[in-house]
Design a protein around this motif. Structure first.
Motif, PDB file in Angstrom:
ATOM      1  N   GLU A  63      59.037  57.766  40.502  1.00  0.00           N
ATOM      2  CA  GLU A  63      60.206  57.825  41.035  1.00  0.00           C
ATOM      3  C   GLU A  63      60.835  56.442  41.263  1.00  0.00           C
ATOM      4  OE1 GLU A  63      59.382  59.793  44.803  1.00  0.00           O
ATOM      5  OE2 GLU A  63      59.218  61.908  43.923  1.00  0.00           O
ATOM      6  N   VAL A  64      59.771  55.385  41.075  1.00  0.00           N
ATOM      7  CA  VAL A  64      60.460  54.012  41.287  1.00  0.00           C
ATOM      8  C   VAL A  64      61.285  53.684  40.169  1.00  0.00           C
ATOM      9  CG1 VAL A  64      59.817  51.633  41.592  1.00  0.00           C
ATOM     10  CG2 VAL A  64      58.271  53.439  42.712  1.00  0.00           C
ATOM     11  N   PRO A  65      62.334  53.047  40.602  1.00  0.00           N
ATOM     12  CA  PRO A  65      63.186  52.845  39.014  1.00  0.00           C
ATOM     13  C   PRO A  65      62.632  51.741  38.485  1.00  0.00           C
ATOM     14  CG  PRO A  65      64.215  51.775  41.132  1.00  0.00           C
ATOM     15  CD  PRO A  65      63.054  52.907  41.694  1.00  0.00           C
ATOM     16  N   PRO A  66      62.476  51.908  36.956  1.00  0.00           N
ATOM     17  CA  PRO A  66      62.083  50.715  36.267  1.00  0.00           C
ATOM     18  C   PRO A  66      62.712  49.243  36.585  1.00  0.00           C
ATOM     19  CG  PRO A  66      63.502  51.953  35.038  1.00  0.00           C
ATOM     20  CD  PRO A  66      63.570  52.507  36.176  1.00  0.00           C
ATOM     21  N   ALA A  67      61.859  48.390  36.195  1.00  0.00           N
ATOM     22  CA  ALA A  67      62.502  46.893  36.690  1.00  0.00           C
ATOM     23  C   ALA A  67      63.519  46.473  35.602  1.00  0.00           C
ATOM     24  CB  ALA A  67      61.337  45.762  36.335  1.00  0.00           C
TER      25      ALA A  67
ATOM     26  N   ALA B 147      74.213  53.089  44.397  1.00  0.00           N
ATOM     27  CA  ALA B 147      72.886  52.656  44.774  1.00  0.00           C
ATOM     28  C   ALA B 147      72.311  53.936  43.705  1.00  0.00           C
ATOM     29  CB  ALA B 147      72.404  52.815  45.929  1.00  0.00           C
ATOM     30  N   LYS B 148      72.788  54.968  43.818  1.00  0.00           N
ATOM     31  CA  LYS B 148      72.062  56.210  43.452  1.00  0.00           C
ATOM     32  C   LYS B 148      72.502  56.427  41.831  1.00  0.00           C
ATOM     33  CE  LYS B 148      71.347  58.715  47.329  1.00  0.00           C
ATOM     34  NZ  LYS B 148      71.336  60.279  48.109  1.00  0.00           N
ATOM     35  N   GLY B 149      73.586  55.652  41.186  1.00  0.00           N
ATOM     36  CA  GLY B 149      74.076  55.668  39.940  1.00  0.00           C
ATOM     37  C   GLY B 149      74.795  56.978  39.627  1.00  0.00           C
TER      38      GLY B 149
END
Length: 827
Positions: free
Chosen positions: A605-609, A645-647
């Motif tokens: 769930e964490v967005p990739p870097a 932020a959520k795209g």
């Protein structure tokens, strides 16, 4: 394995270092030239332990460590790799592959991708000191380039894709005129800076000494089975967390509540804790700051003092003798003592290395058995410094060279004081020195003589070491070594009292975080690669605790990775298995796999870097530079930030607006769009009203109807004729052929010719010379009724026939001849 069986007391030093009557043996090329030792005990191979003790096998509960805390909400950037820095071509004359940093390729990419950074500083210098002018051409005008305008062009980034997608004439002229200047100044200046940066990145890939000592510490709590972990987390490792943990004998460590955290100005590089006279102290080192906290028995940290290090700090140590005293090392070669009461005091400074020249600015300092004597280390050796003696006095404790039987290129990575006061502790004068190949035990009473040397065999450099208390009375003390890649090795050091330190039992390799991959569910290739990369993150912290237990001793091991993940593993002390008994094997339990699945779900769930550098976008500086930002009111800015932020797209509910069912009003047609207006009225069933409104607006008082071109009037007449199906029934709108089927369309009665006026409705506004032409054209169409072929007449043609009674009159009076007029414009 080289170590003496006893310590010669004749070489013990007394008094201040460097001022004793004992002869200085530091000039000797080897300690064997000054000492005559008795015969040592029989020794085996170099990597074999001299004494093997029984009952020193630690068996892990699971094949690998398990995640203790959920992953942080910030993405982790693994940074550059060796493939990003190496030259991919290579030279033909090289027989063996060699790592070569290609500055030209990196420089060309930098100039293309970051042209504003590369040329803007040079343009600012040219703005004040240069004026580029070209030679006079045939037009006798000088080609002058405005540097101010050029800076504005370079301020707006070029779109990603083709590098020639946006190129102004000003930039083209600047490249022609400033080509000789840019090819020498920019390339040379940026080339030197880029080469320095690439060399620094390459050194960090080989060995990153920023986290030497470890950034994870275990602070004991009010009970022996409770404490808290202190570690950094976050995308930049700039938040210091305090997590309370309970160590239960029969189960895994239990996390108590949520962690508290402190926000710092820079990334946390080292965390050191020590309990002196019942007072727990915590020291934290960042790149340019050092801080000291006092931890109460309830676990609440209270800040004492913060120190700024301008040149950059490389090491910090807490004194085991005086509470609140620290030793801080700087990259400039300065060593300082610091306590909140007396402040900062410099005790040693030497920008050069001790034994031979080495370009590394890394420095390390630690305390010794004497409160006023410190050890100062660099890559070449370790020196003991007396803080009360004259400046510069001291003796070499360890020298990288033939004295320690070092290998070629061997360097000091870590030096740690192992002495503690206690009946079951090692001798209080012992020091541990780690290199990339070996570890050494050195007694400060006998400089330059390693008491023990061991080739650890770790695949990566050992930067973390922890000496633990003995699990039972009479057992040796466990010594944990952790490599930069996450590899763990467990050693047992014996030698209490006056006996010589030795390794009791063979070393034991412990599972690393990469061994836990089998506990996670199988994923798609992209997510699987992301998980593997996360588990292979470099190790930056190591902590362990052995709580008192009446039964089998338990070792709780905690690891911290560069991604901010904390893993734990439990090990039980088992007896040595016999030749016939099989060794116990660890397996994954359902609780362990469930814990890994929950941690993996939170990780995905964490967005990739984001990438190291992003594609440049356009700039708003030229457009919005002179406008002041206005404070927006309402929910619109907040909803816009949430959607960005959520795209996703901005929706009405993000702005607090309720969805309405009403249709949006259609745009009003222009005054000249007559066709669109007429079609819209026909679709809505208002064709008759539109025609009357059109007639009324065109024949107003004092206005003459505009006479259009005849060809246009003819085409509009045909359109008007086909649009007016029946005007006799004004109550019902004319049906549309597209809306009503031909079978269901009503058939109005045909009006007899006697009831029609001489001027038909469709002929109004049509010139008289065109009316006869239209009658002749309509007369050629087949009639409805008894005429042959009437059944095949379409309904649209039949309605046209009913709307033109002149065709009927022409059909019933065949003898009458129409009045022909001279045709105009070819009719």
């Amino acid at each position: 394995m080289d170590f003496p069986s006893s310590l010669p007391p004749s070489l013990f030093t007394t008094g201040p270092l460097g001022l004793s009557d004992v002869p200085d043996v530091s000039f000797m090329c080897s300690w064997r030239d000054a000492l005559t030792l008795p015969e040592s005990l029989p020794q085996g191979p170099e990597n074999a332990a001299p004494h093997v003790a029984k009952g020193l096998l630690w068996e892990p509960d699971t094949p690998g460590p398990l995640p203790l805390l959920p992953p942080g909400p910030d993405p982790w950037d693994p940074g550059v790799t060796a493939q990003d820095l190496l030259f991919r071509g290579g030279y033909q004359f090289r027989r063996q592959p060699q790592a070569v940093l290609d500055v030209t390729e990196q420089l060309s990419r930098f100039l293309w991708d970051h042209g504003d950074i590369a040329f803007a500083p040079l343009g600012k210098l040219m703005l004040e000191n240069f004026k580029l002018e070209g030679a006079r051409g045939r037009s006798k005008k000088k080609t002058v380039v405005s540097v101010k305008r050029l800076l504005q062009d370079l301020g707006g980034h070029q779109p990603w894709g083709c590098p020639w997608a946006y190129l102004s004439h000003r930039q083209r002229r600047f490249s022609i005129l400033g080509g000789p200047i840019l090819s020498t100044s920019v390339a040379s200046l940026l080339g030197e800076l880029l080469h320095e940066e690439l060399a620094l990145r390459w050194e960090q890939l080989l060995l990153d000494d920023a986290f030497t000592g470890g950034a994870l510490a275990w602070v004991p709590g009010r009970t022996p089975r409770a404490g808290q972990l202190v570690y950094p987390a976050g995308g930049a490792l700039d938040r210091l967390y305090f997590q309370k943990v309970s160590l239960t004998p029969g189960s895994e460590p239990r996390v108590l509540g949520g962690p508290g955290h402190i926000r710092l100005r820079g990334p946390v590089r080292q965390v050191v804790t020590h309990t002196v006279q019942g007072e727990a102290l915590l020291a934290v080192r960042s790149d340019y700051h050092c801080a000291l906290w006092k931890v109460s028995k309830q676990g609440q940290p209270a800040p004492l003092q913060v120190l700024q290090v301008e040149k950059g700090a490389t090491g910090i140590s807490l004194s085991p003798h005086l509470p609140g005293e620290l030793a801080i090392c700087s990259r400039s070669g300065a060593i300082c003592l610091w306590n909140p009461q007396d402040g900062l005091r410099q005790i040693y400074k030497d920008p050069e290395t001790l034994v031979f020249r080495d370009p590394s600015p890394w420095r390390w300092a630690d305390f010794t058995a004497h409160p006023r004597v410190l050890t100062v280390g660099d890559r070449t050796g370790v020196k003991m410094v007396d803080t009360q003696g004259p400046p510069g006095c001291g003796l070499l404790l360890f020298r990288g060279g033939a004295e320690a039987s070092c290998q070629k290129g061997e360097r000091v990575l870590l030096t740690q004081y192992l002495g503690e006061c206690g009946p079951e502790c090692l001798h209080p004068t012992l020091h541990l020195i780690c290199t990339q190949f070996s570890l050494y035990l050195v007694d400060e009473r006998l400089p330059l003589v390693p008491l023990l040397k061991w080739n650890h065999g770790l695949p990566s450099a050992p930067l973390l070491a922890r000496l633990l208390p003995p699990p039972r009375t009479g057992l040796p003390r466990p010594l944990l070594l952790a490599g930069q890649g996450g590899e763990l090795q467990l050693l047992h050091v014996a030698g209490e009292g006056a006996s010589t330190p030795r390794l009791a039992g063979p070393p034991q390799s412990l599972p690393s975080r990469s061994d836990s991959l089998s506990a996670f569910p199988l994923l798609e290739p992209k997510s699987q690669w992301r998980l593997q990369e996360r588990l292979k993150a470099p190790a930056i912290g190591l902590a362990a605790a052995i709580p008192p237990s009446a039964s089998t001793p338990v070792l709780s091991l905690f690891q911290l990775s560069a991604a901010g993940d904390v893993f734990h593993q439990r090990l039980h002390l088992q007896g040595e298995p016999g030749p016939d008994s099989p060794a116990p094997t660890a397996s994954w339990t359902p609780q362990a796999t469930a814990s890994c699945s929950r941690w993996l779900k939170a990780l995905l769930e964490v967005p990739p870097a984001p990438p190291v550098w992003a594609a440049p976008t356009f700039s708003h500086r030229r457009l919005l530079g002179c406008f002041e930002p206005q404070k927006a009111e309402g929910k619109a800015p907040e909803g816009l930030r949430t959607a960005m932020a959520k795209g996703r797209l901005l929706q009405p509910r993000d702005l607090g607006l309720l969805p309405t069912e009403e249709r949006a009003p259609a745009p009003e047609p222009g005054p000249e769009d007559e066709l669109s207006e007429r079609l819209e009225a026909a679709w809505e069933g208002q064709a008759a009203a539109w025609w009357e409104r059109r007639r009324g607006s065109g024949s107003g008082p004092g206005k003459q109807p505009k006479r259009h071109k005849r060809r246009t009037q003819l085409s509009s007449t045909f359109s008007s004729l086909s649009g007016r199906l029946d005007l006799s029934d004004a109550a019902s709108p004319p049906p549309s052929p597209e809306r009503t089927l031909p079978e269901a369309r009503p058939q109005p009665p045909v009006t007899p010719p006697a009831q029609e006026s001489t001027q038909e409705l469709w002929a109004r506004g049509v010139p008289s010379e065109r009316q006869q032409t239209l009658r002749d054209y309509m007369a050629e169409l087949p009639l409805r009724g008894d005429a042959p072929g009437a059944a095949s007449v379409p309904s649209s043609q039949a309605s046209s026939v009913r709307a033109t009674p002149s065709r009927q009159r022409a059909a019933v009076r065949p003898g009458s001849q129409p009045h022909w007029k001279k045709p105009r414009m070819g009719f």
